[in-house]
Design an enzyme around this catalytic site. Sequence first.
Site, mmCIF file in Angstrom:
data_model
loop_
_atom_site.group_PDB
_atom_site.id
_atom_site.type_symbol
_atom_site.label_atom_id
_atom_site.label_comp_id
_atom_site.label_asym_id
_atom_site.label_seq_id
_atom_site.Cartn_x
_atom_site.Cartn_y
_atom_site.Cartn_z
ATOM 1 N N ARG A 19 15.219 -39.812 9.693
ATOM 2 C CA ARG A 19 13.806 -39.644 9.290
ATOM 3 C C ARG A 19 12.972 -38.890 10.333
ATOM 4 N NH1 ARG A 19 14.879 -44.862 7.484
ATOM 5 N NH2 ARG A 19 15.153 -44.899 5.230
ATOM 6 N N LYS A 33 -1.621 -17.165 15.765
ATOM 7 C CA LYS A 33 -0.944 -18.053 14.804
ATOM 8 C C LYS A 33 -1.344 -19.506 15.062
ATOM 9 C CE LYS A 33 2.939 -19.397 12.190
ATOM 10 N NZ LYS A 33 4.257 -19.158 11.672
ATOM 11 N N HIS A 70 3.558 -9.840 2.411
ATOM 12 C CA HIS A 70 4.726 -10.605 1.988
ATOM 13 C C HIS A 70 4.922 -10.604 0.473
ATOM 14 C CE1 HIS A 70 4.679 -11.759 6.151
ATOM 15 N NE2 HIS A 70 5.709 -12.561 6.023
ATOM 16 N N ARG A 124 -4.173 -20.239 6.230
ATOM 17 C CA ARG A 124 -2.803 -19.896 6.647
ATOM 18 C C ARG A 124 -2.151 -18.884 5.708
ATOM 19 N NH1 ARG A 124 1.781 -23.972 9.234
ATOM 20 N NH2 ARG A 124 3.380 -22.376 9.492
ATOM 21 N N LYS A 151 6.950 -24.752 10.107
ATOM 22 C CA LYS A 151 7.672 -24.603 8.833
ATOM 23 C C LYS A 151 9.165 -24.649 9.132
ATOM 24 C CE LYS A 151 4.445 -21.946 5.997
ATOM 25 N NZ LYS A 151 4.199 -20.658 5.306
ATOM 26 N N GLU A 175 -1.166 -24.923 4.892
ATOM 27 C CA GLU A 175 -1.356 -23.716 4.072
ATOM 28 C C GLU A 175 -2.123 -23.981 2.780
ATOM 29 O OE1 GLU A 175 2.027 -20.987 4.159
ATOM 30 O OE2 GLU A 175 1.334 -20.106 2.293
ATOM 31 N N GLU A 187 5.530 -8.295 12.348
ATOM 32 C CA GLU A 187 4.696 -9.510 12.301
ATOM 33 C C GLU A 187 3.589 -9.435 13.352
ATOM 34 O OE1 GLU A 187 4.961 -11.580 9.895
ATOM 35 O OE2 GLU A 187 7.026 -11.515 9.172
ATOM 36 N N ASN A 245 0.510 -14.337 5.055
ATOM 37 C CA ASN A 245 1.410 -13.737 4.068
ATOM 38 C C ASN A 245 1.036 -12.292 3.745
ATOM 39 O OD1 ASN A 245 2.911 -16.111 3.827
ATOM 40 N ND2 ASN A 245 1.390 -16.957 2.418
ATOM 41 N N HIS A 289 8.442 -9.546 -0.139
ATOM 42 C CA HIS A 289 9.413 -10.527 -0.619
ATOM 43 C C HIS A 289 10.157 -9.988 -1.846
ATOM 44 C CE1 HIS A 289 10.431 -14.631 -2.451
ATOM 45 N NE2 HIS A 289 11.297 -14.362 -1.516
ATOM 46 N N HIS A 345 13.552 -8.865 7.555
ATOM 47 C CA HIS A 345 12.303 -9.389 6.995
ATOM 48 C C HIS A 345 11.103 -8.499 7.370
ATOM 49 C CE1 HIS A 345 9.505 -12.365 5.542
ATOM 50 N NE2 HIS A 345 8.935 -12.455 6.725
HETATM 51 P P1 NAD Z 1 17.868 -14.270 12.994
HETATM 52 O O1 NAD Z 1 17.628 -15.638 13.414
HETATM 53 O O2 NAD Z 1 18.941 -14.006 12.005
HETATM 54 O O3 NAD Z 1 18.168 -13.377 14.299
HETATM 55 C C1 NAD Z 1 18.455 -12.013 14.150
HETATM 56 C C2 NAD Z 1 19.773 -11.634 14.851
HETATM 57 O O4 NAD Z 1 19.572 -11.621 16.260
HETATM 58 C C3 NAD Z 1 20.892 -12.620 14.601
HETATM 59 O O5 NAD Z 1 22.101 -11.914 14.512
HETATM 60 C C4 NAD Z 1 20.865 -13.468 15.864
HETATM 61 O O6 NAD Z 1 22.090 -14.098 16.134
HETATM 62 C C5 NAD Z 1 20.542 -12.436 16.908
HETATM 63 N N1 NAD Z 1 19.920 -12.921 18.128
HETATM 64 C C6 NAD Z 1 18.970 -13.876 18.255
HETATM 65 N N2 NAD Z 1 18.513 -13.911 19.522
HETATM 66 C C7 NAD Z 1 19.202 -12.991 20.218
HETATM 67 C C8 NAD Z 1 19.165 -12.535 21.554
HETATM 68 N N3 NAD Z 1 18.281 -12.996 22.447
HETATM 69 N N4 NAD Z 1 20.024 -11.570 21.928
HETATM 70 C C9 NAD Z 1 20.893 -11.035 21.013
HETATM 71 N N5 NAD Z 1 20.951 -11.382 19.735
HETATM 72 C C10 NAD Z 1 20.115 -12.349 19.338
HETATM 73 O O7 NAD Z 1 16.567 -13.566 12.407
HETATM 74 P P2 NAD Z 1 15.012 -13.718 12.738
HETATM 75 O O8 NAD Z 1 14.426 -12.438 12.308
HETATM 76 O O9 NAD Z 1 14.780 -14.209 14.118
HETATM 77 O O10 NAD Z 1 14.543 -14.876 11.746
HETATM 78 C C11 NAD Z 1 14.607 -14.726 10.345
HETATM 79 C C12 NAD Z 1 14.518 -16.092 9.736
HETATM 80 O O11 NAD Z 1 13.276 -16.690 10.100
HETATM 81 C C13 NAD Z 1 14.559 -16.113 8.224
HETATM 82 O O12 NAD Z 1 15.426 -17.144 7.800
HETATM 83 C C14 NAD Z 1 13.132 -16.445 7.803
HETATM 84 O O13 NAD Z 1 13.066 -17.154 6.594
HETATM 85 C C15 NAD Z 1 12.684 -17.293 8.962
HETATM 86 N N6 NAD Z 1 11.227 -17.300 9.191
HETATM 87 C C16 NAD Z 1 10.631 -18.507 9.307
HETATM 88 C C17 NAD Z 1 9.277 -18.575 9.549
HETATM 89 C C18 NAD Z 1 8.633 -19.899 9.750
HETATM 90 O O14 NAD Z 1 7.399 -19.965 9.838
HETATM 91 N N7 NAD Z 1 9.394 -20.963 9.872
HETATM 92 C C19 NAD Z 1 8.522 -17.398 9.675
HETATM 93 C C20 NAD Z 1 9.167 -16.181 9.555
HETATM 94 C C21 NAD Z 1 10.536 -16.135 9.308
HETATM 95 N N1 GLY Z 2 5.261 -17.361 8.674
HETATM 96 C C1 GLY Z 2 4.151 -17.801 7.895
HETATM 97 C C2 GLY Z 2 3.668 -19.145 8.256
HETATM 98 O O1 GLY Z 2 4.129 -19.743 9.194
HETATM 99 O O2 GLY Z 2 2.807 -19.655 7.604
#
Ligand code: NAD
Ligand code: GLY
Length: 363
Positions: A120, A226, A247, A240, A142, A236, A184, A244, A251, A264
């Site tokens: 939990r 942020k 997006h 918030r 998130k 949101e 971003e 987007n 998306h 992304h």
């Molecule tokens: P990712 O986590 O896939 O990382 C991109 C690539 O870089 C991967 O191959 C990873 O292994 C590599 N990598 C990471 N750090 C590294 C480093 N220091 N050196 C070398 N390689 C490295 O992609 P991302 O763009 O970081 O994240 C995308 C994800 O984030 C999606 O799933 C998306 O839905 C999510 N997201 C979440 C939020 C949120 O608010 N929670 C916001 C935006 C995106």
């Molecule tokens: N990445 C959008 C949010 O965190 O609300």
Amino acid sequence: MDIVQVVLPNGSYKIYIGTGTLEKLGEYLPFEKKTRLFVITNDRVGPLYGNKLVESLQEYGYKTLYHQVPDGEEYKSFATAEELFTCAIKGGLDRGSAVIALGGGVIGDLAGFVAATYMRGIPLIQVPTTLLAQVDSSVGGKVAVNHPLGKNMIGSFYQPRLVFIDLQVLKTLDPREVRSGLAEVIKYGVIQDRGFFNFLEEHLAGIKALDLELLSAVVKKSCSIKGRIVEEDEKERGLRSLLNFGHTIGHALEVITDYRVYRHGEAVSMGMVAAAEIAVGRGLLAKEEAERLVMLLENAGLPTVIPFGADEIIPLLSRDKKAQEGRPRFVLLLGLGKAALFDDVGEAEIREAIEKCCKKGER
Ligand code: NAD
Ligand code: GLY
């Protein structure tokens, strides 16, 4: 080390931003020594930074459990979460333990989901290693896994206990990932802070070259923007949603290409251009300001021409998770540095804007 504070009624936290600081994390953890820490990473980041981090935590007196999952968005899944739960149970993790998410947004969201639901909920520490994760996904709580029928469909709002950013780790990041994160960053300037937008225009070359002083300023400002938004609207309900920007169409472009073609930030870049066109069409945004946005995105190495037609994109908009009663919602610019949410954008306006963004490629 720079500190950005996020103040929330159910738990405030600090975002530490430093350079070459990864192995000092143990000094900043709000836990008693001997606490069991579950370090979750992937098989790309693990070999680079996993051992270093685990050894340093042990030197600070913490007990560690370490698990690498395969690299890739497809592993942000129930199946991987189950693998992590099994590892946690077998490793003796209890309610006094904590999860450390070491990686990009995929690991942050997945490990965050595990932390939010294991027994939990146990404390979560975000150690983001991509630019996107450092400026966006690690802040704001998130957490989610994907469902075969939709991305980020199963999740929660679960704030971390702290976010620990080491800018030095960005040096091993693929340049395409840096550009994706920059989308971003540009978004923050364009929706909230004109001065920051100007700063990005002026210093883009240095930022792209990963100048650490500039990166520090960029990450700090992005986290502050942020953080302030999350403080005002954690769940949101309104403000918030401005995050987007770009997006809605972004998306749709990810869905059309089955998440396989664009990072992304690349999809969001094209989405921001289309949304800017809608705002210009409505007389909300001056054409010259939209052009400045396009120029900044192009100079950052991001795509600004949409290679799909309105007929392919529009049907997907009403199915977007953020649509209300089938009506797509758009964040539109009211000038550089100011944005608002609209749910009355008609199909003809969207079509015209997309067509303009497609045609740009013919210039
Ligand atoms: P990712 O986590 O896939 O990382 C991109 C690539 O870089 C991967 O191959 C990873 O292994 C590599 N990598 C990471 N750090 C590294 C480093 N220091 N050196 C070398 N390689 C490295 O992609 P991302 O763009 O970081 O994240 C995308 C994800 O984030 C999606 O799933 C998306 O839905 C999510 N997201 C979440 C939020 C949120 O608010 N929670 C916001 C935006 C995106
Ligand atoms: N990445 C959008 C949010 O965190 O609300």
